[in-house]
Design a protein around this motif. Structure first.
Motif, PDB file in Angstrom:
ATOM      1  N   PRO A  16       0.803  -1.231   0.000  1.00  0.00           N
ATOM      2  CA  PRO A  16       0.000   0.000   0.000  1.00  0.00           C
ATOM      3  C   PRO A  16       0.834   1.279   0.000  1.00  0.00           C
ATOM      4  O   PRO A  16       0.440   2.280  -0.605  1.00  0.00           O
ATOM      5  CB  PRO A  16      -0.827  -0.122   1.294  1.00  0.00           C
ATOM      6  CG  PRO A  16      -0.954  -1.589   1.509  1.00  0.00           C
ATOM      7  CD  PRO A  16       0.368  -2.156   1.072  1.00  0.00           C
ATOM      8  N   PHE A  17       2.002   1.260   0.682  1.00  0.00           N
ATOM      9  CA  PHE A  17       2.853   2.449   0.701  1.00  0.00           C
ATOM     10  C   PHE A  17       3.543   2.662  -0.641  1.00  0.00           C
ATOM     11  O   PHE A  17       3.777   3.805  -1.049  1.00  0.00           O
ATOM     12  CB  PHE A  17       3.895   2.337   1.825  1.00  0.00           C
ATOM     13  CG  PHE A  17       3.311   2.435   3.199  1.00  0.00           C
ATOM     14  CD1 PHE A  17       3.084   3.675   3.783  1.00  0.00           C
ATOM     15  CD2 PHE A  17       2.962   1.295   3.908  1.00  0.00           C
ATOM     16  CE1 PHE A  17       2.527   3.768   5.049  1.00  0.00           C
ATOM     17  CE2 PHE A  17       2.409   1.382   5.178  1.00  0.00           C
ATOM     18  CZ  PHE A  17       2.189   2.619   5.750  1.00  0.00           C
ATOM     19  N   ILE A  18       3.870   1.572  -1.315  1.00  0.00           N
ATOM     20  CA  ILE A  18       4.542   1.683  -2.610  1.00  0.00           C
ATOM     21  C   ILE A  18       3.570   2.060  -3.712  1.00  0.00           C
ATOM     22  O   ILE A  18       3.892   2.868  -4.588  1.00  0.00           O
ATOM     23  CB  ILE A  18       5.248   0.354  -2.973  1.00  0.00           C
ATOM     24  CG1 ILE A  18       6.331   0.036  -1.941  1.00  0.00           C
ATOM     25  CG2 ILE A  18       5.833   0.400  -4.369  1.00  0.00           C
ATOM     26  CD1 ILE A  18       6.985  -1.316  -2.169  1.00  0.00           C
ATOM     27  N   TRP A  19       2.361   1.488  -3.648  1.00  0.00           N
ATOM     28  CA  TRP A  19       1.435   1.649  -4.768  1.00  0.00           C
ATOM     29  C   TRP A  19       0.125   2.339  -4.388  1.00  0.00           C
ATOM     30  O   TRP A  19      -0.233   3.362  -4.989  1.00  0.00           O
ATOM     31  CB  TRP A  19       1.117   0.285  -5.393  1.00  0.00           C
ATOM     32  CG  TRP A  19       0.212   0.422  -6.571  1.00  0.00           C
ATOM     33  CD1 TRP A  19      -1.148   0.306  -6.585  1.00  0.00           C
ATOM     34  CD2 TRP A  19       0.586   0.779  -7.890  1.00  0.00           C
ATOM     35  NE1 TRP A  19      -1.637   0.547  -7.842  1.00  0.00           N
ATOM     36  CE2 TRP A  19      -0.590   0.849  -8.662  1.00  0.00           C
ATOM     37  CE3 TRP A  19       1.818   1.044  -8.500  1.00  0.00           C
ATOM     38  CZ2 TRP A  19      -0.578   1.161 -10.025  1.00  0.00           C
ATOM     39  CZ3 TRP A  19       1.835   1.362  -9.858  1.00  0.00           C
ATOM     40  CH2 TRP A  19       0.650   1.411 -10.596  1.00  0.00           C
ATOM     41  N   SER A  20      -0.595   1.801  -3.420  1.00  0.00           N
ATOM     42  CA  SER A  20      -1.967   2.247  -3.171  1.00  0.00           C
ATOM     43  C   SER A  20      -2.042   3.706  -2.729  1.00  0.00           C
ATOM     44  O   SER A  20      -2.878   4.477  -3.233  1.00  0.00           O
ATOM     45  CB  SER A  20      -2.624   1.347  -2.119  1.00  0.00           C
ATOM     46  OG  SER A  20      -2.637   0.011  -2.536  1.00  0.00           O
ATOM     47  N   ILE A  21      -1.199   4.102  -1.781  1.00  0.00           N
ATOM     48  CA  ILE A  21      -1.259   5.476  -1.274  1.00  0.00           C
ATOM     49  C   ILE A  21      -0.895   6.491  -2.357  1.00  0.00           C
ATOM     50  O   ILE A  21      -1.618   7.482  -2.540  1.00  0.00           O
ATOM     51  CB  ILE A  21      -0.373   5.632  -0.017  1.00  0.00           C
ATOM     52  CG1 ILE A  21      -0.990   4.832   1.144  1.00  0.00           C
ATOM     53  CG2 ILE A  21      -0.227   7.101   0.369  1.00  0.00           C
ATOM     54  CD1 ILE A  21      -0.169   4.823   2.408  1.00  0.00           C
ATOM     55  N   PRO A  22       0.220   6.295  -3.112  1.00  0.00           N
ATOM     56  CA  PRO A  22       0.492   7.244  -4.202  1.00  0.00           C
ATOM     57  C   PRO A  22      -0.637   7.325  -5.223  1.00  0.00           C
ATOM     58  O   PRO A  22      -1.015   8.425  -5.657  1.00  0.00           O
ATOM     59  CB  PRO A  22       1.779   6.690  -4.832  1.00  0.00           C
ATOM     60  CG  PRO A  22       2.455   5.955  -3.730  1.00  0.00           C
ATOM     61  CD  PRO A  22       1.342   5.344  -2.935  1.00  0.00           C
ATOM     62  N   GLU A  23      -1.202   6.172  -5.599  1.00  0.00           N
ATOM     63  CA  GLU A  23      -2.276   6.196  -6.600  1.00  0.00           C
ATOM     64  C   GLU A  23      -3.523   6.887  -6.057  1.00  0.00           C
ATOM     65  O   GLU A  23      -4.181   7.660  -6.761  1.00  0.00           O
ATOM     66  CB  GLU A  23      -2.620   4.770  -7.033  1.00  0.00           C
ATOM     67  CG  GLU A  23      -3.602   4.742  -8.202  1.00  0.00           C
ATOM     68  CD  GLU A  23      -4.026   3.346  -8.588  1.00  0.00           C
ATOM     69  OE1 GLU A  23      -4.748   3.224  -9.593  1.00  0.00           O
ATOM     70  OE2 GLU A  23      -3.662   2.378  -7.886  1.00  0.00           O
ATOM     71  N   LEU A  59      -9.238   3.350   1.699  1.00  0.00           N
ATOM     72  CA  LEU A  59      -7.889   2.814   1.815  1.00  0.00           C
ATOM     73  C   LEU A  59      -7.720   2.057   3.132  1.00  0.00           C
ATOM     74  O   LEU A  59      -7.184   0.933   3.158  1.00  0.00           O
ATOM     75  CB  LEU A  59      -6.866   3.955   1.724  1.00  0.00           C
ATOM     76  CG  LEU A  59      -5.387   3.576   1.833  1.00  0.00           C
ATOM     77  CD1 LEU A  59      -4.968   2.690   0.672  1.00  0.00           C
ATOM     78  CD2 LEU A  59      -4.514   4.821   1.889  1.00  0.00           C
ATOM     79  N   VAL A  60      -8.194   2.648   4.222  1.00  0.00           N
ATOM     80  CA  VAL A  60      -8.114   1.986   5.521  1.00  0.00           C
ATOM     81  C   VAL A  60      -8.942   0.698   5.515  1.00  0.00           C
ATOM     82  O   VAL A  60      -8.483  -0.364   5.968  1.00  0.00           O
ATOM     83  CB  VAL A  60      -8.615   2.925   6.642  1.00  0.00           C
ATOM     84  CG1 VAL A  60      -8.669   2.193   7.984  1.00  0.00           C
ATOM     85  CG2 VAL A  60      -7.714   4.153   6.746  1.00  0.00           C
TER      86      VAL A  60
END
Length: 473
Positions: A65-72, A243-244
């Motif tokens: 999620p830090f690598i992909w989900s949050i930026p997206e 997200l959460v």
């Protein structure tokens, strides 16, 4: 008679409702629409345990999620509020890189979305075939896919608000058995089972594709931003809450399942969570998990179809597709886009689970490269354009933020099989040919194309925003 007259006044001449009479989607249904665009629950993550074991899987769902989900999700929040209209990422790319690449973005994302939607009837029947073996293959399975697709397509036709509240109900019903499963598992948990790892026995291709498929598509909600109630305020909040919800809905049952029962990696395949429920609590919870899976796949289907069909409507409103794609039904829904998306699902429903995941990931990756490029380009070329939500980073910080997901895209593409790569490249070439053909069709007036005059103009908005800032300075 007064109610009838009022209803008639809310319709335009072709039977479609006036845009100002269409009910907008509020916050809670929007959260669950995003939840189903991205996840729908832990159904389908079992393969990651078989591929990599408990430790790497748990770390994957923590780190990914830090690598992909949050930026997206952050990019979607900024760009979605900058362009609060149907079409979403197609409009972003078109505004930054021109209509040709905007069309390619639309083609690749729509195709990957339709491929993704072809997966849900497959998963639905896979969960039910243990109880109804006839659904495993042959004519009964084909008829079941057809009937399911038609029924869920009709729900989309009836209206996005119905789909949104249906997603809320399905989300609660689908998550509830895993909450119970986790509580039952507490006395049986052995934390040492979470630490099992064998780096020499890891199917990286399957592991990465499963992680990627279960944690992407945050941008899909942008294609129906025009249907959201106060999108500039509602969209960022909905993305955060979703997200959460998504991350917790993966980690909670994963920790319960791998920590409470002895590990046999070969058993961790699609549908294994229902067996875990039976081991931990009995047949009643197994049935609930199976029913929740079936309904969750329905939720993912209707949410994805909504996104795909409103994307086509948005492209038509921008003049990229013939005008008939922008026609709305009497319920305010893009019925032509719905029919096209449903037809694509039926044509692709013969593919296997792994082929569907790999093919959609490949196309999705190329679409995300265009999206990242457009995001940075608009930061540079239109720095003063109004952004109701803006990522609290400068342009240099944003570039650093998208480096890890870009590297991940390259890794996912590198692990693609030759078959998936060939089919996906051919699909992309179709888009390169299709866009000039549509331009010729417009010039020769084969179909009518038009641009919605009510859509916001980026340069005009930037000029107004700059004038306002200078007055306030």
């Amino acid at each position: 008679m007064g109610e009838l007259h009022h209803a008639e006044n809310n319709l335009v001449n072709d039977g479609a409702p006036r845009l100002d009479s269409i009910q907008k989607v509020p916050l809670i249904p929007l959260v669950f629409l995003i939840f189903y665009e991205v996840s729908g629950g832990p159904f389908g993550i079992e393969d990651s345990v078989r591929a990599a074991g408990p430790l790497l899987t748990i770390l994957g769902f923590l780190v990914f999620p830090f690598i992909w989900s949050i930026p997206e999700a952050l990019i979607t929040a900024e760009m979605g509020t900058m362009f609060p209209e149907n079409g979403g990422y197609v409009v972003w790319v078109s505004s930054a890189l021109g209509p040709f690449w905007g069309f390619q973005q639309g083609w690749m994302k729509w195709l990957s979305g339709v491929i993704d939607n072809a997966l849900y009837p497959v998963l639905f029947l896979d969960y039910l075939k243990s109880g109804v073996p006839a659904l495993g293959s042959g004519v009964p399975r084909t008829l079941a896919v057809l009937i399911l697709t038609i029924a869920l397509t009709y729900l989309n036709y009836r209206g996005l608000t119905i789909v949104g509240w249906m997603a809320v109900f399905l989300g609660v019903f689908s998550v509830a058995p895993f909450i119970l499963m986790g509580l039952v598992a507490i006395p049986k948990l052995r934390p040492s089972r979470w630490l099992v790892v064998n780096v020499h026995n890891v199917d990286w291709n399957l592991c990465l594709n499963t992680l990627f498929w279960n944690l992407n598509y945050w941008d899909s909600i942008s294609t129906l931003a025009g249907e959201v109630d106060s999108p500039t305020r509602t969209l960022p909040k909905a993305l955060f809450y979703a997200l959460v919800l998504v991350v917790v809905s993966y980690l909670y049952p994963l920790l319960a399942g791998t920590g409470a029962i002895p590990l046999d990696r070969e058993l961790w395949t699609d549908g294994y969570f229902s067996d875990v429920a039976k081991i931990l609590a009995g047949v009643w919870l197994q049935w609930w998990v199976q029913g929740a899976s079936a309904l969750s796949n329905m939720g993912m289907f209707v949410a994805e179809m909504s996104s795909d069909s409103y994307q086509l409507l948005g492209m038509a409103e921008r003049g990229m597709l013939p005008e008939f794609f922008a026609k709305r039904s009497c319920y305010g829904t893009p019925f032509v886009g719905i029919l096209f998306s449903a037809s694509g699902v039926l044509l692709l429903s013969w593919m296997t689970f792994q082929e569907i995941v790999a093919a959609e990931n490949f196309l999705y990756c190329f679409g995300m490269i265009l999206e990242f490029t457009a995001f940075i380009k608009l930061r540079l070329s239109h720095p003063n354009a109004p952004r109701p939500y803006k990522i609290p980073l400068g342009t240099a910080g944003c570039i650093l933020m998208i480096i890890p997901p870009t590297v991940l895209i390259c890794v996912v593409l590198a692990f693609s099989t030759f078959k998936v790569m060939t089919v996906s490249m051919l699909a992309m070439l179709v888009g390169f040919v299709l866009q000039p053909c549509l331009n010729q069709a417009e010039k020769k007036r084969v179909w009518k194309f038009s641009t919605n005059s009510n859509l916001p103009d980026l340069r005009e908005a930037e000029h107004d925003n700059s004038t306002l800032e200078s007055l306030l300075a």
